[in-house]
Design a protein around this motif. Sequence first.
Motif, PDB file in Angstrom:
ATOM      1  N   LEU A  29       0.851  -1.186   0.000  1.00 41.85           N
ATOM      2  CA  LEU A  29       0.000   0.000   0.000  1.00 41.85           C
ATOM      3  C   LEU A  29       0.884   1.232   0.000  1.00 41.85           C
ATOM      4  O   LEU A  29       2.017   1.193   0.496  1.00 41.85           O
ATOM      5  CB  LEU A  29      -0.887   0.025   1.249  1.00 41.85           C
ATOM      6  N   GLY A  30       0.364   2.321  -0.509  1.00 43.08           N
ATOM      7  CA  GLY A  30       1.099   3.575  -0.490  1.00 43.08           C
ATOM      8  C   GLY A  30       0.227   4.684   0.061  1.00 43.08           C
ATOM      9  O   GLY A  30      -0.987   4.671  -0.093  1.00 43.08           O
ATOM     10  N   SER A  31       0.882   5.639   0.731  1.00 45.38           N
ATOM     11  CA  SER A  31       0.191   6.790   1.287  1.00 45.38           C
ATOM     12  C   SER A  31       1.106   8.003   1.170  1.00 45.38           C
ATOM     13  O   SER A  31       2.328   7.884   1.279  1.00 45.38           O
ATOM     14  CB  SER A  31      -0.161   6.537   2.753  1.00 45.38           C
ATOM     15  N   ILE A  32       0.502   9.138   0.940  1.00 44.90           N
ATOM     16  CA  ILE A  32       1.285  10.373   0.833  1.00 44.90           C
ATOM     17  C   ILE A  32       0.601  11.465   1.650  1.00 44.90           C
ATOM     18  O   ILE A  32      -0.626  11.584   1.634  1.00 44.90           O
ATOM     19  CB  ILE A  32       1.442  10.784  -0.647  1.00 44.90           C
ATOM     20  N   ARG A  33       1.398  12.207   2.400  1.00 47.52           N
ATOM     21  CA  ARG A  33       0.905  13.346   3.164  1.00 47.52           C
ATOM     22  C   ARG A  33       2.006  14.400   3.093  1.00 47.52           C
ATOM     23  O   ARG A  33       3.054  14.259   3.715  1.00 47.52           O
ATOM     24  CB  ARG A  33       0.631  12.953   4.607  1.00 47.52           C
ATOM     25  N   GLY A  34       1.779  15.439   2.297  1.00 48.69           N
ATOM     26  CA  GLY A  34       2.825  16.431   2.057  1.00 48.69           C
ATOM     27  C   GLY A  34       3.990  15.769   1.335  1.00 48.69           C
ATOM     28  O   GLY A  34       3.821  15.102   0.321  1.00 48.69           O
ATOM     29  N   ALA A  35       5.188  15.905   1.888  1.00 52.58           N
ATOM     30  CA  ALA A  35       6.372  15.280   1.285  1.00 52.58           C
ATOM     31  C   ALA A  35       6.607  13.873   1.824  1.00 52.58           C
ATOM     32  O   ALA A  35       7.515  13.182   1.378  1.00 52.58           O
ATOM     33  CB  ALA A  35       7.598  16.151   1.558  1.00 52.58           C
ATOM     34  N   ASP A  36       5.790  13.459   2.784  1.00 52.41           N
ATOM     35  CA  ASP A  36       5.949  12.148   3.427  1.00 52.41           C
ATOM     36  C   ASP A  36       5.250  11.065   2.622  1.00 52.41           C
ATOM     37  O   ASP A  36       4.028  11.024   2.548  1.00 52.41           O
ATOM     38  CB  ASP A  36       5.381  12.210   4.846  1.00 52.41           C
ATOM     39  N   ARG A  37       6.047  10.189   2.004  1.00 60.75           N
ATOM     40  CA  ARG A  37       5.511   9.062   1.244  1.00 60.75           C
ATOM     41  C   ARG A  37       5.834   7.790   2.002  1.00 60.75           C
ATOM     42  O   ARG A  37       6.985   7.559   2.357  1.00 60.75           O
ATOM     43  CB  ARG A  37       6.134   9.001  -0.145  1.00 60.75           C
ATOM     44  N   ARG A  38       4.816   6.974   2.234  1.00 64.54           N
ATOM     45  CA  ARG A  38       5.027   5.742   2.996  1.00 64.54           C
ATOM     46  C   ARG A  38       4.478   4.551   2.235  1.00 64.54           C
ATOM     47  O   ARG A  38       3.532   4.663   1.465  1.00 64.54           O
ATOM     48  CB  ARG A  38       4.335   5.810   4.345  1.00 64.54           C
ATOM     49  N   THR A  39       5.073   3.393   2.536  1.00 60.38           N
ATOM     50  CA  THR A  39       4.544   2.137   2.010  1.00 60.38           C
ATOM     51  C   THR A  39       4.286   1.205   3.189  1.00 60.38           C
ATOM     52  O   THR A  39       4.891   1.342   4.245  1.00 60.38           O
ATOM     53  CB  THR A  39       5.529   1.449   1.035  1.00 60.38           C
ATOM     54  N   TYR A  40       3.378   0.278   2.964  1.00 57.62           N
ATOM     55  CA  TYR A  40       3.064  -0.736   3.962  1.00 57.62           C
ATOM     56  C   TYR A  40       2.947  -2.058   3.225  1.00 57.62           C
ATOM     57  O   TYR A  40       2.290  -2.146   2.184  1.00 57.62           O
ATOM     58  CB  TYR A  40       1.748  -0.408   4.677  1.00 57.62           C
ATOM     59  N   VAL A  41       3.580  -3.091   3.749  1.00 59.18           N
ATOM     60  CA  VAL A  41       3.544  -4.427   3.139  1.00 59.18           C
ATOM     61  C   VAL A  41       2.764  -5.360   4.049  1.00 59.18           C
ATOM     62  O   VAL A  41       2.959  -5.361   5.266  1.00 59.18           O
ATOM     63  CB  VAL A  41       4.975  -4.985   2.937  1.00 59.18           C
ATOM     64  N   GLY A  42       1.884  -6.162   3.457  1.00 54.92           N
ATOM     65  CA  GLY A  42       1.117  -7.120   4.242  1.00 54.92           C
ATOM     66  C   GLY A  42       0.670  -8.288   3.381  1.00 54.92           C
ATOM     67  O   GLY A  42       0.998  -8.369   2.193  1.00 54.92           O
ATOM     68  N   TRP A  43      -0.080  -9.188   3.997  1.00 55.76           N
ATOM     69  CA  TRP A  43      -0.677 -10.308   3.263  1.00 55.76           C
ATOM     70  C   TRP A  43      -2.117 -10.442   3.723  1.00 55.76           C
ATOM     71  O   TRP A  43      -2.474 -10.003   4.817  1.00 55.76           O
ATOM     72  CB  TRP A  43       0.112 -11.606   3.456  1.00 55.76           C
ATOM     73  N   CYS A  44      -2.954 -11.014   2.874  1.00 54.22           N
ATOM     74  CA  CYS A  44      -4.364 -11.165   3.208  1.00 54.22           C
ATOM     75  C   CYS A  44      -5.008 -12.209   2.305  1.00 54.22           C
ATOM     76  O   CYS A  44      -4.382 -12.723   1.381  1.00 54.22           O
ATOM     77  CB  CYS A  44      -5.098  -9.832   3.066  1.00 54.22           C
ATOM     78  N   ILE A  45      -6.259 -12.487   2.568  1.00 53.19           N
ATOM     79  CA  ILE A  45      -7.056 -13.379   1.740  1.00 53.19           C
ATOM     80  C   ILE A  45      -7.911 -12.557   0.768  1.00 53.19           C
ATOM     81  O   ILE A  45      -8.100 -12.930  -0.373  1.00 53.19           O
ATOM     82  CB  ILE A  45      -7.977 -14.263   2.622  1.00 53.19           C
ATOM     83  N   ASP A  46      -8.427 -11.412   1.213  1.00 55.57           N
ATOM     84  CA  ASP A  46      -9.308 -10.573   0.406  1.00 55.57           C
ATOM     85  C   ASP A  46      -8.718  -9.156   0.329  1.00 55.57           C
ATOM     86  O   ASP A  46      -8.749  -8.414   1.313  1.00 55.57           O
ATOM     87  CB  ASP A  46     -10.696 -10.562   1.052  1.00 55.57           C
ATOM     88  N   LEU A  47      -8.207  -8.774  -0.841  1.00 52.10           N
ATOM     89  CA  LEU A  47      -7.546  -7.471  -1.002  1.00 52.10           C
ATOM     90  C   LEU A  47      -8.477  -6.293  -0.731  1.00 52.10           C
ATOM     91  O   LEU A  47      -8.100  -5.356  -0.028  1.00 52.10           O
ATOM     92  CB  LEU A  47      -6.975  -7.345  -2.419  1.00 52.10           C
ATOM     93  N   ASP A  48      -9.675  -6.337  -1.310  1.00 47.77           N
ATOM     94  CA  ASP A  48     -10.613  -5.216  -1.129  1.00 47.77           C
ATOM     95  C   ASP A  48     -10.970  -5.015   0.338  1.00 47.77           C
ATOM     96  O   ASP A  48     -10.954  -3.890   0.848  1.00 47.77           O
ATOM     97  CB  ASP A  48     -11.896  -5.445  -1.932  1.00 47.77           C
ATOM     98  N   GLN A  49     -11.279  -6.110   1.009  1.00 47.69           N
ATOM     99  CA  GLN A  49     -11.663  -6.034   2.420  1.00 47.69           C
ATOM    100  C   GLN A  49     -10.501  -5.499   3.264  1.00 47.69           C
ATOM    101  O   GLN A  49     -10.696  -4.682   4.162  1.00 47.69           O
ATOM    102  CB  GLN A  49     -12.086  -7.414   2.902  1.00 47.69           C
TER     103      GLN A  49
END
Length: 109
Positions: A29-49
């Motif tokens: 996943l990616g998120s941006i707030r101002g100049a702060d760009r972050r990523t998050y890595v995970g695993w799941c069964i249902d991507l949308d949920q």
Amino acid sequence: TGGISGDEVSELRGLRVSEKLTCAFTYILGSIRGADRRTYVGWCIDLDQRLDAHNAGRGARSTRGRFWVLLYAERHATRNEAMSREVSLKRDRKFRSGLAALLDANAFK
């Protein structure tokens, strides 16, 4: 294993629940707030949920209070494969920073 294209994500949304449970996903996943760009890595069964849970503040603590978009996903035959790949992606900072650089601030408005 390659990433999932937009068409494939749309196809996955059309799968029955029983079909979704036969596989697992790793995602970034990616998120941006101002100049702060972050990523998050995970695993799941249902991507949308899982994405909905992160954006509703019910995901991992480090993802709360931010808006997240799906940058990358891989489909795996088993949960163990997905968990193993999650560890690899968490260690691959170069790949994650490349994805974060592609984040468009306009997509978060």
